[in-house]
Design a protein around this motif. Structure first.
Motif, mmCIF file in Angstrom:
data_model
loop_
_atom_site.group_PDB
_atom_site.id
_atom_site.type_symbol
_atom_site.label_atom_id
_atom_site.label_comp_id
_atom_site.label_asym_id
_atom_site.label_seq_id
_atom_site.Cartn_x
_atom_site.Cartn_y
_atom_site.Cartn_z
ATOM 1 N N SER A 128 0.850 -1.190 0.000
ATOM 2 C CA SER A 128 0.000 0.000 0.000
ATOM 3 C C SER A 128 0.886 1.240 0.000
ATOM 4 N N ASP A 129 0.295 2.389 -0.299
ATOM 5 C CA ASP A 129 1.063 3.646 -0.275
ATOM 6 C C ASP A 129 1.714 3.859 1.078
ATOM 7 N N GLU A 130 0.980 3.556 2.139
ATOM 8 C CA GLU A 130 1.517 3.731 3.489
ATOM 9 C C GLU A 130 2.755 2.865 3.703
ATOM 10 N N ARG A 131 2.729 1.641 3.250
ATOM 11 C CA ARG A 131 3.895 0.748 3.402
ATOM 12 C C ARG A 131 5.055 1.183 2.518
#
Length: 183
Positions: A107-110
Motif C-alpha cells: 500500500s502507499d503507506e507501506r
C-alpha cells in the motif's frame, strides 16, 4: 511520556535556553534536527535522505567489518553455510527483493515507510561493496591499489549524496544557530 521527554525529565533539564545538563542539550538538539527533518523535507526528500544515509552508513560499516575479518582482528568472522562462504551481496539482493515486493504490492503507506527507504540504501551498499565479485573479478576485489581507490571513491559519493539530500536540514540548523540581527 515519549522517550526523548523521559531523557529530559531524567536529566532534570528545563528549556533549551535554561542551560540544562549536557544530556538535555543533546536531547534539545535531537528535537531540533527531528523538527527540521519533518518541516524542511517532503516525503520523497526524506526517502532520499534515508536511502543515502543507509547506503553511507552500511558501506562504512561493511568496509570496517570486512577489513577486520581480513586482518583477523576483532569479533567478526565470515558467514558460511557448510563449506560455502556467503558474501554480503546476497543479503543486499534479499533486501532489494523485499523492497521491490513492497513497491509492487504494498500500500502507499507501506511503500512510504522510512524502513523501506533505509532498507533500499542498505541493500544497495551491500551489493555495491562486492560488485567486483559479481562481475567475477575476484583478483581485483582485494588488490590494494584498486580496493583503496574504490573505497575512497564510493565513500566520497556516499557522503556527498547524504549531505546533498540533507542540505535543507543543515541550512535550517545553521540558520537557527546564527545570532539574531538587530532590527
Amino acid at each position: 511520556m515519549k522517550p526523548a521527554e523521559r531523557l529530559v525529565h531524567r536529566a532534570g533539564a528545563g528549556s533549551a535556553d535554561s542551560g540544562g545538563t549536557p544530556a538535555a542539550k543533546v536531547v534539545d538538539f535531537h528535537k531540533e534536527v527531528h523538527r527540521a527533518y519533518l518541516e524542511e523535507l517532503g516525503p520523497s526528500e526524506r526517502a532520499a535522505l534515508l536511502s543515502w544515509g543507509g547506503f553511507t552508513g552500511t558501506f562504512a560499516a561493511v568496509r570496517g567489518i570486512t577489513y577486520s575479518i581480513r586482518s583477523g582482528k576483532g569479533p567478526f568472522h565470515n558467514v558460511s553455510a557448510g563449506s560455502t562462504h556467503l558474501h554480503h551481496y546476497l543479503w543486499g539482493i534479499a533486501m532489494l527483493g523485499g523492497v521491490g515486493a513492497i513497491a509492487v504490492r504494498g500500500s502507499d503507506e507501506r511503500r512510504r515507510h522510512p524502513a523501506v527507504a533505509l532498507s533500499y540504501g542498505t541493500g544497495l551498499a551491500l551489493i555495491v561493496d562486492e560488485f567486483a565479485l559479481l562481475l567475477d573479478l575476484q583478483d581485483v576485489y582485494w588488490a590494494k591499489q584498486g580496493r583503496v581507490s574504490v573505497d575512497i571513491g564510493i565513500g566520497i559519493v556516499a557522503a556527498g549524496g547524504t549531505v546533498f539530500a540533507g542540505l535543507p536540514i543543515l541550512r535550517r540548523l545553521v540558520r537557527n544557530r546564527r545570532p539574531a540581527r538587530p532590527a
